[in-house]
Design an enzyme around this catalytic site. Structure first.
Site, PDB file in Angstrom:
ATOM      1  N   GLU A   1       0.819  -1.206   0.000  1.00  0.00           N
ATOM      2  CA  GLU A   1       0.000   0.000   0.000  1.00  0.00           C
ATOM      3  C   GLU A   1       0.858   1.262   0.000  1.00  0.00           C
ATOM      4  OE1 GLU A   1      -3.009  -0.302  -0.575  1.00  0.00           O
ATOM      5  OE2 GLU A   1      -3.495  -2.344   0.039  1.00  0.00           O
ATOM      6  N   CYS A   2       0.326   2.308  -0.624  1.00  0.00           N
ATOM      7  CA  CYS A   2       1.033   3.588  -0.682  1.00  0.00           C
ATOM      8  C   CYS A   2       0.694   4.484   0.498  1.00  0.00           C
ATOM      9  CB  CYS A   2       0.695   4.314  -1.979  1.00  0.00           C
ATOM     10  SG  CYS A   2      -1.039   4.832  -2.089  1.00  0.00           S
ATOM     11  N   GLY A   3      -0.207   4.021   1.366  1.00  0.00           N
ATOM     12  CA  GLY A   3      -0.584   4.803   2.531  1.00  0.00           C
ATOM     13  C   GLY A   3      -1.982   5.369   2.456  1.00  0.00           C
TER      14      GLY A   3
END
Length: 244
Positions: free
Chosen positions: A238-240
């Site tokens: 995930e990128c956040g």
């Protein structure tokens, strides 16, 4: 459950929110993606927004939600490091689907970030997380605030990764309601939807990319690789934006 009751869920601790949403999610699991969007628009508070990375399957959720809620703001967090094909895909879909595109970026330009911090994506998990906080999380938080969002649609699917395997249709995140209409779709359903509506995958799909983000942290899929390994050197999935 009334809209007022749903708003009150935001005041509960996370565990209590999950329990309170369980019954609603059981009902939402039986609905189609289109019905889930319609339910959310009727039962959840506005303003409504849709986020998109304009990745491999982005045309699905962009078309599906925009058909039901024309002119919904579509949030893109642009890092400045997307593939040229991604920027072309953004232009193509924005024109074809008449999207109300809202682009948000970090306060520091990519060049300024590199001068200050170096290449954060080469600095392990901690560096990647800082990079994502600057370029994805902060711009998204700003977008949700400026657009006065209370309900956020996104195109995540359980099949995409282990970190998404147990996500519900409806949850709360960043103080807003988050709806994942196609969360239970498999790759075949995605393909069929694209074919039915004359839509395309991201241009890099034909070159062997299963997931597309920034040029420096995206790898082409090779035999034996899990999809998660094609992003962030396999250190993160995930990128956040969809965490927390």
């Amino acid at each position: 459950m009334s809209q007022l009751d749903l708003n009150a869920l935001n005041e509960l601790p996370k565990v209590d929110r999950v329990l309170a949403l369980a019954e609603i999610n059981a009902q939402l699991e039986t609905l189609s993606a289109e019905e889930r969007v319609a339910w959310a628009l009727e039962n959840l508070p506005g303003e409504y927004v849709l986020s998109s990375s304009f990745g491999i399957q982005a045309a699905v959720s962009l078309h599906l939600v925009n058909q039901i809620r024309p002119d919904i703001p579509v949030i893109l967090t642009d890092t400045g490091y997307l593939f040229p094909e991604t920027y072309q895909f953004i232009d193509e879909l924005t024109d074809k689907l008449k999207l109300n595109l809202k682009v948000y970026r970090a306060g520091e330009s990519p060049a300024w970030q590199e001068a200050r911090y170096g290449k954060l994506w080469e600095q392990g998990v901690e560096g990647i997380e800082k990079y994502n906080d600057i370029n994805k999380v902060e711009p998204m938080n700003r977008a949700l605030k400026e657009l006065k969002a209370q309900t956020w649609f996104a195109g995540l699917r359980r099949e995409q990764s282990g970190s998404r395997a147990h996500l519900p249709v409806l949850a709360t995140q960043r103080g807003v309601f988050k709806v994942l209409p196609i969360i239970d779709w498999d790759n075949r359903t995605v393909y069929q939807y694209l074919q039915k509506h004359g839509l395309k995958y991201h241009p890099l799909w034909d070159q062997g990319y299963l997931s597309v983000g920034d040029t420096h942290t995206t790898r082409k899929w090779e035999p034996g690789m899990a999809e998660e390994e094609t992003r962030f050197f396999g250190l993160k999935r995930e990128c956040g934006l969809h965490e927390g």
